[in-house]
Motif scaffolding. Structure first.
Motif, short mmCIF file in Angstrom:
data_model
loop_
_atom_site.label_atom_id
_atom_site.label_comp_id
_atom_site.label_asym_id
_atom_site.label_seq_id
_atom_site.Cartn_x
_atom_site.Cartn_y
_atom_site.Cartn_z
N LEU A 106 31.90 42.64 34.93
CA LEU A 106 32.45 43.93 35.35
C LEU A 106 33.91 43.79 35.76
O LEU A 106 34.76 44.60 35.38
CB LEU A 106 31.62 44.49 36.51
N ILE A 107 34.22 42.76 36.51
CA ILE A 107 35.59 42.53 36.95
C ILE A 107 36.50 42.28 35.75
O ILE A 107 37.60 42.85 35.67
CB ILE A 107 35.66 41.35 37.95
N GLU A 108 36.07 41.45 34.82
CA GLU A 108 36.89 41.15 33.64
C GLU A 108 37.16 42.42 32.83
O GLU A 108 38.28 42.61 32.34
CB GLU A 108 36.24 40.06 32.80
N ARG A 109 36.17 43.30 32.70
CA ARG A 109 36.40 44.57 31.99
C ARG A 109 37.44 45.41 32.72
O ARG A 109 38.31 46.01 32.09
CB ARG A 109 35.09 45.36 31.86
N ASN A 110 37.36 45.46 34.04
CA ASN A 110 38.33 46.23 34.82
C ASN A 110 39.73 45.66 34.69
O ASN A 110 40.70 46.41 34.58
CB ASN A 110 37.91 46.28 36.29
N VAL A 111 39.85 44.35 34.72
CA VAL A 111 41.16 43.71 34.58
C VAL A 111 41.74 44.03 33.21
O VAL A 111 42.92 44.41 33.09
CB VAL A 111 41.06 42.19 34.80
N GLU A 112 40.93 43.92 32.17
CA GLU A 112 41.39 44.21 30.81
C GLU A 112 41.80 45.68 30.66
O GLU A 112 42.85 45.99 30.10
CB GLU A 112 40.27 43.88 29.82
N GLU A 161 41.98 43.57 43.74
CA GLU A 161 43.42 43.41 43.77
C GLU A 161 43.75 42.63 42.50
O GLU A 161 43.35 41.47 42.33
CB GLU A 161 43.87 42.65 45.01
N ILE A 162 44.47 43.30 41.58
CA ILE A 162 44.75 42.75 40.26
C ILE A 162 46.24 42.50 40.13
O ILE A 162 47.06 43.38 40.44
CB ILE A 162 44.29 43.73 39.16
N GLU A 163 46.60 41.33 39.65
CA GLU A 163 47.99 41.00 39.34
C GLU A 163 48.23 41.28 37.87
O GLU A 163 47.43 40.94 37.02
CB GLU A 163 48.30 39.55 39.65
N VAL A 164 49.36 41.95 37.57
CA VAL A 164 49.69 42.27 36.18
C VAL A 164 50.78 41.38 35.64
O VAL A 164 51.47 40.71 36.34
CB VAL A 164 50.09 43.75 36.02
N GLY A 186 45.69 43.89 33.50
CA GLY A 186 45.93 42.82 34.45
C GLY A 186 45.82 41.44 33.84
O GLY A 186 45.38 41.28 32.70
N LYS A 187 46.23 40.47 34.63
CA LYS A 187 46.14 39.07 34.21
C LYS A 187 45.06 38.33 34.99
O LYS A 187 44.32 37.55 34.43
CB LYS A 187 47.48 38.38 34.38
N TYR A 188 45.03 38.56 36.30
CA TYR A 188 44.04 37.89 37.13
C TYR A 188 43.79 38.68 38.41
O TYR A 188 44.53 39.59 38.75
CB TYR A 188 44.45 36.45 37.44
N VAL A 189 42.75 38.30 39.12
CA VAL A 189 42.33 38.97 40.35
C VAL A 189 42.63 38.07 41.54
O VAL A 189 42.36 36.86 41.49
CB VAL A 189 40.82 39.30 40.31
N THR A 190 43.19 38.65 42.59
CA THR A 190 43.44 37.88 43.81
C THR A 190 42.38 38.16 44.87
O THR A 190 42.15 37.33 45.75
CB THR A 190 44.83 38.18 44.40
N LYS A 191 41.72 39.32 44.76
CA LYS A 191 40.71 39.67 45.75
C LYS A 191 39.72 40.65 45.14
O LYS A 191 40.11 41.60 44.48
CB LYS A 191 41.36 40.29 46.98
N GLU A 240 35.35 29.79 38.31
CA GLU A 240 36.26 28.84 37.66
C GLU A 240 36.40 29.17 36.18
O GLU A 240 35.42 29.43 35.50
CB GLU A 240 35.76 27.41 37.86
N GLY A 241 37.65 29.20 35.72
CA GLY A 241 37.92 29.49 34.33
C GLY A 241 37.88 30.96 33.97
O GLY A 241 37.92 31.34 32.81
N THR A 242 37.80 31.83 34.99
CA THR A 242 37.78 33.28 34.75
C THR A 242 39.02 33.91 35.39
O THR A 242 39.81 33.22 36.04
CB THR A 242 36.53 33.95 35.37
N VAL A 243 39.15 35.21 35.24
CA VAL A 243 40.27 35.93 35.87
C VAL A 243 40.17 35.90 37.39
O VAL A 243 41.11 36.24 38.08
CB VAL A 243 40.35 37.40 35.38
N CYS A 244 39.03 35.46 37.90
CA CYS A 244 38.80 35.38 39.36
C CYS A 244 38.96 33.97 39.92
O CYS A 244 38.62 33.73 41.07
CB CYS A 244 37.40 35.89 39.70
#
Length: 114
Positions: free
Chosen positions: A13-19, A111-114, A23-28, A53-57
């Protein structure tokens, strides 16, 4: 431990939201966990830290908001906090209660970093 499968679904779910948000990765990541959800917060944290590990999180912090169980008494209409799994209305002593919060787990924010 079903927390592992919950975390796998959460990470998807998080990876879909980032995409979707470019975004590039999640900080929180903030999740709300109901006390009657069947999810053990400390096991969820272990599973999250294991599978991120190895994910956007990978470097994300997991914040957990623990939600009390809230019910509405169908006899008197009052909303009450269920404490110690006592399903009796403290106002009218009725037992016809409807749970309105505290049974689910929700992804509240990212919290997503772009």
């Amino acid at each position: 431990m079903h927390e592992f499968s919950i975390v796998q679904s959460l990470l998807e779910l998080i990876e879909r939201n980032v995409e979707q948000n470019g975004g590039k990765y999640v900080t929180k990541a903030v999740v709300k966990i109901g006390k009657m959800s069947g999810v053990e917060p400390h096991l969820l944290k272990i599973a999250f830290d294991t599978f991120k590990e190895g994910t956007v999180c990978e470097n994300a912090e997991l914040e957990m908001i623990i939600q009390d169980v809230i019910a509405r008494c169908n006899s008197c209409g009052k909303e009450i906090l269920i404490d110690n799994y006592s399903f009796v209305c403290p106002v009218c002593e009725g037992t016809d209660l409807k749970i309105i919060d505290g049974e689910d787990m929700y992804l509240i924010s990212l919290e997503i970093e772009v």
